[in-house]
Design an enzyme around this catalytic site. Structure first.
Site, PDB file in Angstrom:
ATOM      1  N   ARG A  35       0.850  -1.368  -0.147  1.00 48.08           N
ATOM      2  CA  ARG A  35      -0.199  -0.048  -0.022  1.00 48.08           C
ATOM      3  C   ARG A  35       0.752   1.180   0.069  1.00 48.08           C
ATOM      4  O   ARG A  35       0.315   2.466  -0.247  1.00 48.08           O
ATOM      5  CB  ARG A  35      -1.005  -0.017   1.306  1.00 48.08           C
ATOM      6  CG  ARG A  35      -2.092  -0.854   1.012  1.00 48.08           C
ATOM      7  CD  ARG A  35      -3.329  -0.524   1.936  1.00 48.08           C
ATOM      8  NE  ARG A  35      -3.060  -1.075   3.264  1.00 48.08           N
ATOM      9  CZ  ARG A  35      -3.749  -1.243   4.181  1.00 48.08           C
ATOM     10  NH1 ARG A  35      -5.019  -1.265   3.758  1.00 48.08           N
ATOM     11  NH2 ARG A  35      -3.414  -1.862   5.473  1.00 48.08           N
ATOM     12  N   LEU A  81      -0.824   2.544  -5.375  1.00 50.51           N
ATOM     13  CA  LEU A  81      -1.662   4.012  -5.463  1.00 50.51           C
ATOM     14  C   LEU A  81      -1.088   5.028  -4.769  1.00 50.51           C
ATOM     15  O   LEU A  81      -1.163   6.149  -5.651  1.00 50.51           O
ATOM     16  CB  LEU A  81      -2.900   3.281  -4.522  1.00 50.51           C
ATOM     17  CG  LEU A  81      -3.537   2.245  -4.714  1.00 50.51           C
ATOM     18  CD1 LEU A  81      -4.428   1.801  -3.742  1.00 50.51           C
ATOM     19  CD2 LEU A  81      -4.558   2.307  -6.221  1.00 50.51           C
ATOM     20  N   VAL A 135      -9.771   1.118  -4.038  1.00 51.65           N
ATOM     21  CA  VAL A 135      -9.222  -0.377  -3.960  1.00 51.65           C
ATOM     22  C   VAL A 135      -8.047  -0.445  -2.846  1.00 51.65           C
ATOM     23  O   VAL A 135      -7.760   0.759  -2.168  1.00 51.65           O
ATOM     24  CB  VAL A 135      -8.687  -0.644  -5.333  1.00 51.65           C
ATOM     25  CG1 VAL A 135      -9.550  -0.692  -6.459  1.00 51.65           C
ATOM     26  CG2 VAL A 135      -7.532   0.488  -5.654  1.00 51.65           C
ATOM     27  N   GLU A 136      -7.729  -1.593  -2.436  1.00 49.68           N
ATOM     28  CA  GLU A 136      -6.859  -1.719  -1.490  1.00 49.68           C
ATOM     29  C   GLU A 136      -7.243  -1.331  -0.240  1.00 49.68           C
ATOM     30  O   GLU A 136      -6.461  -0.844   0.683  1.00 49.68           O
ATOM     31  CB  GLU A 136      -5.360  -1.409  -1.668  1.00 49.68           C
ATOM     32  CG  GLU A 136      -4.546  -2.131  -2.863  1.00 49.68           C
ATOM     33  CD  GLU A 136      -3.281  -1.816  -3.163  1.00 49.68           C
ATOM     34  OE1 GLU A 136      -2.694  -1.043  -2.310  1.00 49.68           O
ATOM     35  OE2 GLU A 136      -2.815  -2.187  -4.319  1.00 49.68           O
ATOM     36  N   GLY A 137      -8.490  -1.367   0.057  1.00 47.41           N
ATOM     37  CA  GLY A 137      -8.934  -0.956   1.318  1.00 47.41           C
ATOM     38  C   GLY A 137      -9.492   0.287   1.142  1.00 47.41           C
ATOM     39  O   GLY A 137      -8.721   1.481   1.091  1.00 47.41           O
TER      40      GLY A 137
END
Length: 818
Positions: A378, A382, A500-502
């Site tokens: 993360r 992103l 996305v990704e949480g």
């Protein structure tokens, strides 16, 4: 008079001991000496003397560990155990994933700047720099984002072939398997540059290099799995995807309903013990073109073919696309950004146990594998994509605001536009600082789980704000889609990064502070572990040590918060004595206040704090602002502290520290226990809210740095694509911006000597230039230059139009005769 002086000295000495975080024994000894002197001076009234001697006796008794453990700690531990919130195995694994880095220092209330200063600055190897300057530049020149997003709905075949041949999908694969083995910083820089050109291509490159088969294999795969898959992934003979999210489970990934049942079944002509998989996944990037599917599922052994456990837990496996029962669905269309994305389903898919990543030994370890890699991942994809888009937006908008004129002046000289550009520059600098410093920490061995969540949330949110301001400043130019539009697709893509990704709401409300309070606090995790220790005597002993250290820690932070709020932290040590030293001091001040308010919130709310998401979110914001401000200062130091960047550094630090103050204020306004909140406010804000947002004058200075061809503007653009290839609008904007320095005096000359005097009657600039030349106001070379400059400007601000058929629409009915 003497008594009053002695009283002041006595109180000052106690505050000094608290500020210095003296041990309990040191405090007791010092208190004894001070009280004897105080009493000898005859200062305290009898009632106060009695209270002070009683406190002294208590301090000495509390120094006897066995006594306090029996009378206080043991009893309190039983109450504490009841207050502890329930913790699932998945929550525990998430808390244990990764490392504690600078985020832990901020929780101490007294961060050690030497630790941050000792962190090596990010650096690219010769090979990595050559890749950025060579294949990465070539790739960006090949990209036509309007063709990709509007006409093809995909990358062109030539781009796919180039990505594969140049090993863009192999940045994280070790060299022995044919990969590039780039550093985390280099990996991030590649994505930043591509994202400044095409978010579709950046997303396509990001996925094989982030959480997925290659990363999981490299860390957890068996040697046989590595030797088979990693060389094929490096050569792009296999295209991977990773299937985690499903229709019933989005952010709550631990509640996966997809199953893998251990059973017997046929495989290549013989019966084996394997897994029968049933799953439904969606939003899976690269699924439509993937040849191998990474799959997360819950593994069960109802017949106990492997052992006594029935529910083995979340497991990850690699499944070839052509395995019977696999169905690759049609494509999703994520908000008009056509990177390959779609659903994956499987019905009674039977595979050997060898398909489990890491083999049978890693069965049930899937969630731990995922959260351990997310603690790094993360920080990369992103944040890099968002930073690339933001820096490109700043680079373009700064130039556009200089060359676009309204009311006879560049729009970049209007205060409202300057403030928007200042925000863009400040946020983009914060994003770049966080990206570069945090990825450098990863390259030095850190796995910063909490900073990863901070970057995921705040960098993508800042990217959203930068995109909004860029669209506002460029107005109609920005909203008209077409080959000439260089902002709109990036603007459209922002919600993808947010989601996305949480999802960002989850990340802010549950993860940043929820994990940080336990992982990073110096004592909370020790107390929780001690309270849950099955050995009661050992648990009480450890709980006692942690509890009383925690009490001293809280007292010290209360004292430090009060004194630094009163003194504006002017006496705190800072690692620099130059223009930025006051920001180091303010970070220390707010760190102490944050640590104090954190303890107060946990004490008064207990396990209920887990449900008070808004308070948790605001505390997470304070931690995030302090972390990001630290990254800004470290980034500035890593770059050699260039003086020309100081206005941006000052704007960024002021903005972040102001937000930290405001969120602390909001926490105290909303704490349910109002008397405690009032006491905390006295300790944190005894002089009220004294920190202010960046001044307008500072914003103007920041805006001027990017609306002219300055060294600071060039530094901000060093990791984005602004080369000449592919009709790059950023290149054209930069060229015209440089010409504006010469063009503006000539335009002023035409306006003053010709238009205002009435000698020039034309209204449009080309005719004005022609008349100025005829009248001798402009020389031949000046007129030729200004005409060329005007053509270049008009070419940049021009927008596209289409026939209805080109847009896929029917021709409109005509209601009147031609």
């Amino acid at each position: 008079m003497l008594g009053g002086i002695v009283t002041v000295v006595f109180i000052a000495a106690l505050l000094y001991l608290g500020h210095r975080r003296s041990s309990l024994w040191a405090f007791a000894v010092s208190f004894t000496v001070l009280l004897l002197i105080y009493s000898a001076a005859g200062s305290p009234a009898p009632v106060w003397k009695g209270i002070l001697w009683f406190l002294l006796i208590c301090f000495w008794l509390l120094g006897v560990r066995a006594l306090r453990a029996a009378l206080i700690s043991g009893r309190f531990m039983r109450t504490y155990r009841r207050l502890l919130p329930a913790m699932s195995d998945t929550e525990r694994e998430a808390l244990e994933a990764g490392t504690v880095w600078w985020d832990g220092e901020l929780f101490t209330g007294r961060p050690d700047w030497r630790k941050l200063a000792a962190a090596a600055p990010p650096a690219l190897s010769d090979e990595e720099q050559a890749f950025l300057d060579g294949p990465c530049e070539t790739l960006c020149a090949m990209l036509d984002d309007f063709d990709i997003t509007h006409r093809r709905g995909d990358l062109p075949p030539a781009v796919w072939d180039y990505l594969k041949s140049q090993r863009f999908f192999a940045m994280i694969i070790p060299r022995q398997y044919g990969g590039l083995a780039f550093s985390t910083f280099a990996h991030s820089c590649v994505l930043t540059k591509i994202a400044s050109r095409s978010i579709t291509c950046a997303s396509t490159v990001a996925v094989p290099n982030s959480l997925g088969p290659a990363e999981l294999l490299a860390h957890y795969g068996t040697e046989q799995q590595k030797n088979h898959y990693l060389p094929r992934l490096a050569r792009a003979e296999e295209i991977p995807c990773f299937a985690l999210t499903g229709p019933r489970v989005g952010s709550d990934a631990a509640a996966i309903p997809d199953t893998g049942i251990v059973c017997r079944g046929p495989w290549q002509g013989r019966e084996i013990v394997g897994l029968k998989l049933n799953f439904s996944k969606r939003y899976i990037t690269l699924a439509p073109v993937a040849t191998v599917i990474g799959l997360a599922f819950r593994m069960f052994d109802p017949e106990h073919l492997l052992g006594e456990r029935t529910d083995i837990g979340i497991t990850c496996a690699l499944i070839p696309r052509d395995t019977p029962g696999i169905e690759i669905g049609r494509r999703h269309f994520p908000i008009n950004i056509p990177f390959q994305n779609g659903p994956v389903r499987g019905h009674d898919v039977f595979v050997p146990l060898d398909f489990i990543i890491g083999g049978l030994a890693m069965a049930g370890s899937g969630w731990r594998m995922l959260v351990e890699q997310l603690s790094v991942g993360r920080c990369i994809s992103l944040p890099a994509n968002s930073t690339g888009g933001a820096l490109a937006g700043v680079f373009a908008t700064g130039a556009y605001a200089r060359i676009r004129r309204q009311f006879n002046a560049p729009i970049g000289r209007f205060e409202g536009v300057q403030q928007a550009i200042a925000r863009m520059v400040g946020y983009a600098y914060i994003m770049e600082a966080a990206r570069s410093v945090t990825t450098a920490a990863i390259d030095q061995g850190e796995k910063p789980a909490v900073p990863a969540a901070i970057l995921k949330y705040h960098v993508t949110e800042m990217g959203r704000r930068v995109a909004n301001d860029a669209m506002d400043v460029q107005g109609g130019k920005a909203i008209m889609l077409g080959p000439r539009n260089y902002l709109a697709r990036g603007y459209q893509s922002i919600p993808i990064a947010i989601t996305v990704e949480g999802a960002n709401i989850l990340t802010r409300n549950l993860i940043i502070f929820g994990q940080g309070a336990i992982r990073c606090h110096p004592y909370v995790r020790r107390e929780m572990s001690a309270a849950r220790d099955a050995d009661h005597r050992r648990g009480v002993a450890e709980f006692d040590r942690a509890l009383f250290a925690h009490i001293g820690f809280a007292f010290s932070n209360a004292v430090r918060s009060l004194l630094m709020a009163i003194s504006f932290a002017r006496f705190e040590k800072a690692p620099e004595s130059g223009a930025t030293h006051r920001y180091y001091q303010h970070i220390v001040r707010f760190s102490a206040s944050f640590a104090l308010v954190t303890d107060i919130a946990m004490l008064t709310l207990g396990g209920y704090l887990k449900k008070k998401e808004t308070i948790s979110a605001r505390l997470g914001d304070v931690l995030s602002m302090l972390y990001l401000a630290s990254m800004v200062l470290k980034h500035h130091a890593n770059r050699g502290r260039p003086a020309e960047e100081l206005p941006i550094v000052e704007w960024a630090c002021r903005e972040l520290l102001y937000q930290a103050q405001e969120q602390l204020h909001s926490v105290l306004r909303n704490l349910p226990n109002r008397p405690t909140a009032a006491l905390a406010r006295l300790l944190v804000f005894p002089r009220g809210l004294t920190y202010f947002a960046p001044a307008d004058r500072l914003g103007r200075r920041v805006a001027e740095l990017v609306t002219s061809p300055s060294a600071t503007r060039a530094a901000l653009g060093r990791f984005i694509y602004h080369g000449a290839g592919g009709d790059n609008p950023l290149y054209a904007l930069q060229q015209v911006l440089e010409l504006a320095e010469r063009a503006e005096p000539l335009e002023k000359k035409v306006r003053i000597e010709g238009v205002r005097t009435g000698r020039i009657s034309a209204l449009d600039p080309p005719r004005q230039i022609q008349q100025a030349h005829e009248l001798g106001i402009l020389s031949d070379s000046e007129a030729s230059f200004l005409a060329d400059y005007d053509r270049r400007v008009q070419n940049i601000i021009a927008v596209d139009d289409f026939a209805a058929a080109e847009l896929g629409f029917a021709e409109p009915e005509r209601f009147c005769s031609p």
